[in-house]
Design an enzyme around this catalytic site. Structure first.
Site, PDB file in Angstrom:
ATOM      1  N   ASN A   1     -13.890  -2.557   7.800  1.00 49.03           N
ATOM      2  CA  ASN A   1     -12.703  -2.661   6.816  1.00 49.03           C
ATOM      3  C   ASN A   1     -11.747  -3.861   7.516  1.00 49.03           C
ATOM      4  O   ASN A   1     -11.445  -4.627   6.557  1.00 49.03           O
ATOM      5  CB  ASN A   1     -11.718  -1.444   7.523  1.00 49.03           C
ATOM      6  CG  ASN A   1     -12.143  -0.259   6.684  1.00 49.03           C
ATOM      7  OD1 ASN A   1     -12.907  -0.074   5.665  1.00 49.03           O
ATOM      8  ND2 ASN A   1     -11.819   0.994   7.204  1.00 49.03           N
TER       9      ASN A   1
ATOM     10  N   GLU B   1      -7.447   6.007   6.046  1.00 48.08           N
ATOM     11  CA  GLU B   1      -6.957   4.662   5.659  1.00 48.08           C
ATOM     12  C   GLU B   1      -8.104   3.641   6.039  1.00 48.08           C
ATOM     13  O   GLU B   1      -9.015   3.792   6.689  1.00 48.08           O
ATOM     14  CB  GLU B   1      -5.818   4.099   6.448  1.00 48.08           C
ATOM     15  CG  GLU B   1      -4.578   5.159   6.348  1.00 48.08           C
ATOM     16  CD  GLU B   1      -3.938   5.191   4.895  1.00 48.08           C
ATOM     17  OE1 GLU B   1      -4.390   4.303   4.107  1.00 48.08           O
ATOM     18  OE2 GLU B   1      -3.394   6.056   4.675  1.00 48.08           O
ATOM     19  N   CYS B   2      -8.139   2.692   5.209  1.00 41.08           N
ATOM     20  CA  CYS B   2      -9.206   1.437   5.146  1.00 41.08           C
ATOM     21  C   CYS B   2      -8.443   0.323   5.889  1.00 41.08           C
ATOM     22  O   CYS B   2      -9.338  -0.675   6.017  1.00 41.08           O
ATOM     23  CB  CYS B   2      -9.428   0.778   3.626  1.00 41.08           C
ATOM     24  SG  CYS B   2      -8.095  -0.044   3.133  1.00 41.08           S
ATOM     25  N   GLY B   3      -7.378   0.473   6.527  1.00 40.79           N
ATOM     26  CA  GLY B   3      -6.984  -0.543   7.430  1.00 40.79           C
ATOM     27  C   GLY B   3      -5.859  -1.171   6.854  1.00 40.79           C
ATOM     28  O   GLY B   3      -4.808  -1.870   7.638  1.00 40.79           O
ATOM     29  N   LEU B   4      -5.751  -1.390   5.600  1.00 39.20           N
ATOM     30  CA  LEU B   4      -4.875  -2.087   4.725  1.00 39.20           C
ATOM     31  C   LEU B   4      -3.304  -1.691   4.930  1.00 39.20           C
ATOM     32  O   LEU B   4      -2.318  -2.358   5.123  1.00 39.20           O
ATOM     33  CB  LEU B   4      -4.691  -2.174   3.178  1.00 39.20           C
ATOM     34  CG  LEU B   4      -6.225  -3.012   2.809  1.00 39.20           C
ATOM     35  CD1 LEU B   4      -6.093  -3.046   1.220  1.00 39.20           C
ATOM     36  CD2 LEU B   4      -6.119  -4.521   3.279  1.00 39.20           C
TER      37      LEU B   4
END
Length: 244
Positions: free
Chosen positions: A132, A238-241
């Site tokens: 990610n 979450e993907c980190g964004l």
């Protein structure tokens, strides 16, 4: 609502920033999604951007914000591993809504990443987080910098997951204002908006997908599963964004 100074707020510790935005958020909770966008455009600094993963309900925020601010840059972080249906959906919505699409990718191609690191998504939470960081976080940071963004719109909703359940309308993330106009919408409101404006869900919605990301970390929903379990093998939501 009082004027907000981004530079001054960025100098505060995170807890103090939250407190400083509390009164504004209390007022924003009373507004409609359209009013929140209009308020942000009038009271928060430009440049303005909108991010989208072109997921299941992406047409809502894309239509909502683009109607009020035509030609706003729409940031897509493309991992190279999206579903074919997602790429087709991107083309369809970009044409239909006349989107000012800005695509950002990692510096390393997917094939090169696999040669260097192996299949990171099969390497537990640590591998997923590295994946990610390379494919989502770094390209987004680059997009915000290159587009000189100071106000970032996104289509997150509290109902989507536990990690989003307490998010405010307005926050500061990655040094910029982040506005979530439809944060309090439920699935019925989303459906009604799509129907009203002749918009569609992502094509994979009809095949049982509640959330769509990369092909290798997205699962079809099965009875008994929480929505969070359909992404990243249930290890992460979450993907980190939208973290940090």
């Amino acid at each position: 609502m009082s004027q907000l100074d981004l530079n001054a707020l960025n100098e505060l510790p995170k807890v103090d920033r939250v407190m400083a935005l509390a009164e504004t958020n209390a007022q924003l909770e009373k507004l409609s999604a359209e009013e929140r966008v209009a308020w942000a455009l009038e009271n928060l600094p430009g440049e303005y951007v909108l991010s989208s993963s072109f997921g299941i309900q992406a047409a809502v925020s894309l239509h909502l914000v683009n109607q009020i601010r035509p030609d706003i840059p729409v940031i897509l972080t493309d991992t190279g591993y999206l579903f074919p249906e997602t790429y087709q959906f991107i083309d369809e919505l970009t044409d239909k809504l006349k989107l000012n699409l800005k695509v950002y990718r990692a510096g390393e191609s997917p094939a090169w990443q696999e040669a260097r690191y192996g299949k990171l998504w099969e390497q537990g939470v640590e591998g997923i987080e590295k994946y990610n960081e390379i494919n989502k976080v770094e390209p987004m940071n680059r997009a915000l910098k290159e587009l000189k963004a100071q106000t970032w719109f996104a289509g997150l909703r509290r109902e989507q997951s536990g990690s989003r359940a307490h998010l405010p309308v307005l926050a500061i993330q990655r040094g910029v204002f982040k506005v979530l106009p439809i944060i309090d919408w439920d699935n019925r409101t989303v459906y009604q908006y799509l129907q009203k404006h002749g918009l569609k869900y992502h094509p994979l919605w009809d095949q049982g997908y509640l959330s769509v990301g990369d092909t290798h970390t997205t699962r079809k929903w099965e009875p008994g599963m929480a929505e969070e379990e359909t992404r990243f093998f249930g290890l992460k939501r979450e993907c980190g964004l939208h973290e940090g």
